[in-house]
Design a protein around this motif. Structure first.
Motif, PDB file in Angstrom:
ATOM      1  N   MET A   1     -22.263   5.969 -27.738  1.00  0.00           N
ATOM      2  CA  MET A   1     -20.950   7.162 -27.427  1.00  0.00           C
ATOM      3  C   MET A   1     -21.117   7.295 -26.127  1.00  0.00           C
ATOM      4  N   THR A   2     -20.198   7.154 -25.417  1.00  0.00           N
ATOM      5  CA  THR A   2     -20.267   7.501 -23.870  1.00  0.00           C
ATOM      6  C   THR A   2     -20.527   8.972 -23.525  1.00  0.00           C
ATOM      7  N   SER A   3     -21.358   9.236 -22.591  1.00  0.00           N
ATOM      8  CA  SER A   3     -22.210  10.597 -22.273  1.00  0.00           C
ATOM      9  C   SER A   3     -21.027  11.102 -21.354  1.00  0.00           C
ATOM     10  N   GLN A   4     -20.939  12.252 -21.182  1.00  0.00           N
ATOM     11  CA  GLN A   4     -20.216  13.088 -20.143  1.00  0.00           C
ATOM     12  C   GLN A   4     -20.537  12.688 -18.765  1.00  0.00           C
ATOM     13  N   LEU A   5     -22.015  12.271 -18.518  1.00  0.00           N
ATOM     14  CA  LEU A   5     -22.379  12.015 -17.402  1.00  0.00           C
ATOM     15  C   LEU A   5     -21.792  10.455 -17.040  1.00  0.00           C
ATOM     16  N   ASP A   6     -21.987   9.680 -17.915  1.00  0.00           N
ATOM     17  CA  ASP A   6     -21.463   8.248 -17.853  1.00  0.00           C
ATOM     18  C   ASP A   6     -19.775   8.208 -17.344  1.00  0.00           C
ATOM     19  N   LEU A   7     -19.156   9.004 -18.204  1.00  0.00           N
ATOM     20  CA  LEU A   7     -17.722   9.096 -17.822  1.00  0.00           C
ATOM     21  C   LEU A   7     -17.445   9.697 -16.267  1.00  0.00           C
ATOM     22  N   ALA A   8     -18.144  10.651 -15.979  1.00  0.00           N
ATOM     23  CA  ALA A   8     -18.026  11.312 -14.749  1.00  0.00           C
ATOM     24  C   ALA A   8     -18.288  10.189 -13.670  1.00  0.00           C
ATOM     25  N   ALA A   9     -19.273   9.304 -14.022  1.00  0.00           N
ATOM     26  CA  ALA A   9     -19.674   8.498 -12.922  1.00  0.00           C
ATOM     27  C   ALA A   9     -18.636   6.997 -12.893  1.00  0.00           C
ATOM     28  N   LEU A  10     -18.121   7.042 -14.088  1.00  0.00           N
ATOM     29  CA  LEU A  10     -17.086   5.838 -14.080  1.00  0.00           C
ATOM     30  C   LEU A  10     -15.858   6.336 -13.364  1.00  0.00           C
ATOM     31  N   LEU A  11     -15.367   7.704 -13.655  1.00  0.00           N
ATOM     32  CA  LEU A  11     -14.111   8.405 -12.923  1.00  0.00           C
ATOM     33  C   LEU A  11     -14.628   8.392 -11.363  1.00  0.00           C
ATOM     34  N   CYS A  12     -15.561   8.624 -11.023  1.00  0.00           N
ATOM     35  CA  CYS A  12     -16.090   8.532  -9.358  1.00  0.00           C
ATOM     36  C   CYS A  12     -15.802   7.132  -9.062  1.00  0.00           C
ATOM     37  N   SER A  13     -16.501   6.194  -9.865  1.00  0.00           N
ATOM     38  CA  SER A  13     -16.077   4.944  -9.496  1.00  0.00           C
ATOM     39  C   SER A  13     -14.714   4.569  -9.181  1.00  0.00           C
ATOM     40  N   ARG A  14     -13.728   4.989 -10.020  1.00  0.00           N
ATOM     41  CA  ARG A  14     -12.332   4.765  -9.994  1.00  0.00           C
ATOM     42  C   ARG A  14     -12.031   5.472  -8.513  1.00  0.00           C
ATOM     43  N   LEU A  15     -12.244   6.575  -8.438  1.00  0.00           N
ATOM     44  CA  LEU A  15     -11.857   7.334  -7.176  1.00  0.00           C
ATOM     45  C   LEU A  15     -12.113   6.516  -5.958  1.00  0.00           C
ATOM     46  N   CYS A  16     -13.504   6.458  -5.966  1.00  0.00           N
ATOM     47  CA  CYS A  16     -14.030   5.575  -4.710  1.00  0.00           C
ATOM     48  C   CYS A  16     -13.310   4.289  -4.565  1.00  0.00           C
ATOM     49  N   HIS A  17     -12.878   3.556  -5.642  1.00  0.00           N
ATOM     50  CA  HIS A  17     -12.093   2.300  -5.472  1.00  0.00           C
ATOM     51  C   HIS A  17     -10.969   2.594  -4.943  1.00  0.00           C
ATOM     52  N   ASP A  18     -10.172   3.473  -5.219  1.00  0.00           N
ATOM     53  CA  ASP A  18      -8.791   4.076  -4.638  1.00  0.00           C
ATOM     54  C   ASP A  18      -8.964   4.371  -3.324  1.00  0.00           C
ATOM     55  N   LEU A  19     -10.091   4.889  -2.727  1.00  0.00           N
ATOM     56  CA  LEU A  19      -9.979   5.592  -1.561  1.00  0.00           C
ATOM     57  C   LEU A  19     -10.492   4.631  -0.577  1.00  0.00           C
ATOM     58  N   LEU A  20     -11.331   3.660  -0.774  1.00  0.00           N
ATOM     59  CA  LEU A  20     -11.783   2.572  -0.069  1.00  0.00           C
ATOM     60  C   LEU A  20     -10.916   2.041   0.927  1.00  0.00           C
ATOM     61  N   SER A  21      -9.854   1.662   0.505  1.00  0.00           N
ATOM     62  CA  SER A  21      -8.807   1.026   1.211  1.00  0.00           C
ATOM     63  C   SER A  21      -8.372   1.754   2.546  1.00  0.00           C
ATOM     64  N   PRO A  22      -7.947   3.135   2.005  1.00  0.00           N
ATOM     65  CA  PRO A  22      -7.358   3.774   3.357  1.00  0.00           C
ATOM     66  C   PRO A  22      -8.564   4.404   4.115  1.00  0.00           C
ATOM     67  N   VAL A  23      -9.671   4.574   3.509  1.00  0.00           N
ATOM     68  CA  VAL A  23     -10.749   5.300   4.481  1.00  0.00           C
ATOM     69  C   VAL A  23     -11.273   4.071   5.357  1.00  0.00           C
ATOM     70  N   GLY A  24     -11.315   2.891   4.869  1.00  0.00           N
ATOM     71  CA  GLY A  24     -11.834   1.787   5.666  1.00  0.00           C
ATOM     72  C   GLY A  24     -10.852   1.562   6.516  1.00  0.00           C
ATOM     73  N   ALA A  25      -9.577   1.605   6.479  1.00  0.00           N
ATOM     74  CA  ALA A  25      -8.504   1.546   7.548  1.00  0.00           C
ATOM     75  C   ALA A  25      -8.758   2.589   8.530  1.00  0.00           C
ATOM     76  N   ILE A  26      -9.048   3.802   8.265  1.00  0.00           N
ATOM     77  CA  ILE A  26      -9.556   4.649   9.115  1.00  0.00           C
ATOM     78  C   ILE A  26     -10.474   4.238  10.122  1.00  0.00           C
ATOM     79  N   SER A  27     -11.699   3.979   9.732  1.00  0.00           N
ATOM     80  CA  SER A  27     -12.797   3.228  10.253  1.00  0.00           C
ATOM     81  C   SER A  27     -12.638   2.234  11.107  1.00  0.00           C
ATOM     82  N   ASN A  28     -11.579   1.366  10.820  1.00  0.00           N
ATOM     83  CA  ASN A  28     -11.389   0.138  11.437  1.00  0.00           C
ATOM     84  C   ASN A  28     -10.386   0.545  12.701  1.00  0.00           C
TER      85      ASN A  28
END
Length: 222
Positions: A1-28
């Motif tokens: 069974m997925t722990s709350q910690l595992d689920l939180a980590a996976l949701l953070c991964s999704r958030l980081c994935h979606d923010l990578l493009s616009p934040v990377g564009a700001i850096s560039n």
């Protein structure tokens, strides 16, 4: 069974994935701006920076309510808030359009979370553009209890819907197969189970229909 910690980590991964493009564009953009001397090109860089900053802020606001505690709200959320969040993401893609058919002035926070997460799945499925319809209605069921019915319909020339997302919504996806992509659907399954609600998904070549039924306070019944 997925722990709350595992689920939180996976949701953070999704958030980081979606923010990578616009934040990377700001850096560039900042790097280009530092070396650019032509006024016209500097103005263009500033325009791109503003667009990327807005995209980042829009996604953070969306996921704050879709994934987080959304401490700025009580148990009820004005429906103008999820409408604004979804409209901001839709407007960032010129191939998408939004149809909003939610008449309720406010919804319970669990229903809003379901609505936002299902809308995100619908948007992801419209890989070649199309129309995202978002609808919700609160009414009494046969026992007199308040229920909010949510429907998300994505229609377009091509629908890309990963079967594992549908399995995660149903709660039948093996724990080891959970990823940043399927974690939001798994979170929705847990939320619906906890609230006594239901989820469903119907997928065709040019349409995806996602539905949720969530309990609602009886004072919301029109």
């Amino acid at each position: 069974m997925t722990s709350q910690l595992d689920l939180a980590a996976l949701l953070c991964s999704r958030l980081c994935h979606d923010l990578l493009s616009p934040v990377g564009a700001i850096s560039n953009g900042l790097e280009l701006l530092a070396d650019e001397r032509d006024p016209e090109m500097r103005a263009r860089c500033m325009e791109l920076l503003e667009q990327s900053a807005k995209a980042s802020a829009d996604k953070l606001k969306f996921f704050r309510l879709a994934f987080g505690a959304a401490g700025g709200f009580g148990e009820m959320v004005p429906t103008e808030e999820p409408r604004s969040l979804i409209a901001s993401l839709v407007s960032a893609n010129e191939r998408l359009s939004l149809e909003w058919v939610v008449a309720e002035p406010k919804l319970a926070k669990p229903a809003v979370k379901a609505l936002l997460n299902l809308a995100a799945i619908g948007m992801d499925a419209l890989v070649r553009g199309g129309v995202l319809l978002v609808g919700a209605e609160t009414r009494a069921n046969k026992d007199g209890a308040g229920m909010t019915e949510i429907v998300i319909r994505a229609t377009g020339p091509r629908i890309a819907f990963d079967a594992t997302i549908g399995q995660a919504l149903e709660g039948v996806l093996p724990t080891g197969d959970l990823s940043g992509r399927t974690a939001p659907a798994h979170m929705l399954h847990l939320l619906a189970k906890e609230q006594g609600g239901k989820l469903q998904a119907v997928h065709g070549p040019d349409m995806l229909v996602l539905g949720a039924t969530m309990p609602a306070p009886t004072d919301l019944i029109g």
